[in-house]
Design a protein around this motif. Structure first.
Motif, PDB file in Angstrom:
ATOM      1  N   GLU A  28      -3.616   3.625  -2.401  1.00 41.29           N
ATOM      2  CA  GLU A  28      -4.904   2.905  -2.352  1.00 41.29           C
ATOM      3  C   GLU A  28      -5.343   2.469  -3.750  1.00 41.29           C
ATOM      4  N   ALA A  79      -4.423 -10.525  -3.093  1.00 41.20           N
ATOM      5  CA  ALA A  79      -4.779  -9.133  -3.399  1.00 41.20           C
ATOM      6  C   ALA A  79      -4.453  -8.916  -4.881  1.00 41.20           C
ATOM      7  N   ILE A  94      -5.824  -3.637  -4.604  1.00 36.79           N
ATOM      8  CA  ILE A  94      -7.239  -3.949  -4.380  1.00 36.79           C
ATOM      9  C   ILE A  94      -7.329  -5.157  -3.452  1.00 36.79           C
ATOM     10  N   ARG A  95      -8.176  -5.053  -2.424  1.00 36.93           N
ATOM     11  CA  ARG A  95      -8.333  -6.188  -1.506  1.00 36.93           C
ATOM     12  C   ARG A  95      -9.791  -6.583  -1.299  1.00 36.93           C
ATOM     13  N   GLU A  96     -10.724  -5.685  -1.613  1.00 37.35           N
ATOM     14  CA  GLU A  96     -12.138  -6.008  -1.352  1.00 37.35           C
ATOM     15  C   GLU A  96     -12.615  -7.046  -2.373  1.00 37.35           C
ATOM     16  N   PRO A  97     -13.331  -8.094  -1.910  1.00 34.31           N
ATOM     17  CA  PRO A  97     -13.772  -9.157  -2.824  1.00 34.31           C
ATOM     18  C   PRO A  97     -14.549  -8.636  -4.034  1.00 34.31           C
ATOM     19  N   ASP A  98     -15.449  -7.664  -3.850  1.00 28.64           N
ATOM     20  CA  ASP A  98     -16.244  -7.183  -4.986  1.00 28.64           C
ATOM     21  C   ASP A  98     -15.340  -6.561  -6.052  1.00 28.64           C
ATOM     22  N   ALA A  99     -14.394  -5.764  -5.580  1.00 26.13           N
ATOM     23  CA  ALA A  99     -13.506  -5.084  -6.532  1.00 26.13           C
ATOM     24  C   ALA A  99     -12.547  -6.069  -7.196  1.00 26.13           C
ATOM     25  N   MET A 100     -12.268  -7.183  -6.502  1.00 26.62           N
ATOM     26  CA  MET A 100     -11.330  -8.172  -7.092  1.00 26.62           C
ATOM     27  C   MET A 100     -12.028  -9.076  -8.099  1.00 26.62           C
ATOM     28  N   THR A 143       0.847  -1.206   0.000  1.00 27.59           N
ATOM     29  CA  THR A 143       0.000   0.000   0.000  1.00 27.59           C
ATOM     30  C   THR A 143       0.876   1.247   0.000  1.00 27.59           C
TER      31      THR A 143
END
Ligand code: FAD
Length: 474
Positions: A17, A44, A21-27, A12
């Motif tokens: 930021e 990630a 990317i770490r959020e499941p939706d964004a991945m 990071t």
């Protein structure tokens, strides 16, 4: 690594930021590919913005022992760019490295970031009256780095060669984070071993390509397309030999299409109409292109006439405008979508000598039909490269849970036939994870030793795209 927090914090700090990317939706868009039949789960997704950032990310992974998955446009068809499902691999997406760095229309070269989308590179070349001649169905999404890593081929190989013949220089981040800069724009260079070529088709297992110098051609100022109805595969290969000679070697594409693919294309794109007045068992979609004052229309008409006299061609439509040509090519694109809609099916990309195509199609069809009469075979491909997609659609009624094993059995039988022709189990898509078993079982002990030695030399820790081409080290 038990506690990943320090690693994530370091990335990071490096990328900000926006770059991690770490959020499941964004991945979600990084965990599946065009085929959509496999899902991965990364630790990630890193999105570095330049070569220096790629190198820093890789150094960090190397120090911490984190496995990396280089990812381009994720249009590969052997699950090579999909992270493993164990949540342990860092996806390194090249999508932000998307600048055309330089173009030299006199040297016929273009220097690009590896994350450039193929279509955009072609458009940039057009602006200088040049052509980057790699053309394939995924060109709106695949990236130059992915094309290099898979040694992509496509529709125009018979005239311009595969990616291997279109790359003059490379910039690569090695698995320990060092940058190997070899962005030569030389058309001839015979200095010792050709290290560059090792990256062509290496599927991200030896390093991450961040930049490339590509070879351009003059942009053709005219082309003509024809769709022909054919009685047999033998007639198709015979016509190919005739066309190479009679069209002054100006052929750019020569595609074999079975009747079933025309139907699948119409199912997928209902506004398409049957291209010829009658129905034929096989079709050829061909194109000729030239940069000078050649009468391509008369050349194609003459070919058609000779083909009909020799009873190779039964019927044909010559496109008389770019719009008509695009409509004919639409069949080639829509038939892929038609297949995809059939869900799980066997996709192959084999090759045999061009002269062996008719016998191979006949023998392989007999073997598959004897083993599974309810299946549908669709064998199409790039005739001029001896490259066939001998694909098998399982019966609609078959339970999804049974399809995988059934198709696997059929693939083995098909590859046994292929072995008798000394063919290749992978002519264009590569090995990735899905073709690893048949690839390894066909390597001789000497080949296995050399291939493993190359991997160990570049990637001694086995962190760069592990489990693709060769099994992951335990
Ligand atoms: P990805 O799918 O993202 O990656 C493919 C492999 O390359 C992975 O192993 C990945 O780890 C590695 N990789 C990606 N980028 C890099 C990089 N910068 N450095 C190192 N490794 C990297 N192929 C053909 O050869 N001919 C065709 O005619 C053809 N037609 C196709 C048609 C369709 C509709 C589709 C979906 C695919 C087709 N393909 C074809 C498959 C072909 O391999 C890909 O389209 C393309 O070459 C892959 O590029 P990509 O950027 O999507 O790579």
């Amino acid at each position: 690594m038990t506690d990943i927090t320090p690693f994530i914090n370091e990335l990071t700090a490096l990328l900000g930021e926006r770059g991690l990317i770490r959020e499941p939706d964004a991945m979600a868009r990084y965990v599946s590919d065009w085929a959509g039949d496999t899902l991965g789960m990364p630790l990630a997704v890193a999105r570095p913005g330049n070569t220096a950032e790629v190198a820093e990310v890789v150094k960090c992974c190397y120090a911490q022992g984190v496995a990396m998955t280089p990812q381009g446009g994720h249009s590969g068809l052997v699950a090579g760019a999909l992270p493993a499902a164990n949540g342990q691999e860092l996806v390194i997406s090249l999508e932000r490295l998307n600048n055309v760095r330089a173009i030299d229309p006199v040297n016929f070269t273009i220097t690009v970031d590896a994350g450039c989308i193929l279509e955009n590179v072609k458009l940039a070349a057009f602006d200088h009256d040049c052509d980057f001649p790699l053309s394939l169905g995924a060109q709106g999404s695949c990236q130059i780095g992915g094309n290099i890593a898979t040694n992509a081929g496509g529709l125009n190989v018979l005239r311009y060669g595969m990616m291997r013949e279109l790359v003059l220089g490379l910039e690569v981040v090695l698995p320990d984070g060092r940058v190997w800069e070899s962005l030569n724009a030389l058309h001839k260079d015979n200095r010792g071993y050709d290290l560059q070529q090792l990256f062509l088709g290496s599927e991200g297992t030896l390093g991450i390509v961040t930049g490339a110098v590509l070879k351009l051609s003059p942009r053709p100022n005219q082309n003509r397309t024809a769709l022909l109805g054919m009685p047999s595969v033998q007639a198709v290969t015979d016509l190919y030999g005739l066309a190479r000679r009679d069209c002054c070697d100006l052929l750019t594409a020569f595609e074999l299409i079975p009747r079933r693919c025309i139907e699948l294309a119409i199912e997928a794109t209902p506004e398409l109409r049957d291209p010829l007045d009658s129905v034929y068992p096989w079709y050829v979609l061909m194109e000729v292109a030239a940069t000078g004052p050649v009468d391509l229309g008369s050349m194609l008409e003459q070919l058609l006439e000779t083909g009909m006299e020799r009873e190779l061609v039964l019927d044909g439509a010559l496109a008389s405008s770019d719009t008509q040509a695009a409509q004919l090519w639409q069949f080639r694109e829509s038939m892929l979508e038609g297949q995809r809609r059939r869900g799980e099916h066997l996709r192959t990309d084999i090759s045999v000598p061009i002269s062996a195509i008719p016998d191979f199609v006949r023998q392989a069809s007999e073997v598959v039909m004897a083993a599974s009469p309810e299946c549908e075979i669709i064998a199409y491909g790039h005739v001029g490269d001896g490259n066939l997609h001998f694909n098998i659609l399982p019966p609609m009624a078959m339970a999804n849970s049974d399809k995988k094993a059934h198709l696997h059995d059929l693939e083995e039988q098909l590859f046994d036939v292929l072995d008798a022709f000394h063919g290749s189990i992978s002519a264009e898509h590569g090995i990735g994870r899905t073709k690893q078993a048949p690839y390894l079982s066909r390597l001789s002990p000497i080949e296995r030793e050399l291939v493993s030695g190359v991997k160990a030399l570049f990637d001694p820790k086995g962190l760069m795209n592990p489990g693709r081409i060769l099994p992951a080290e335990k």
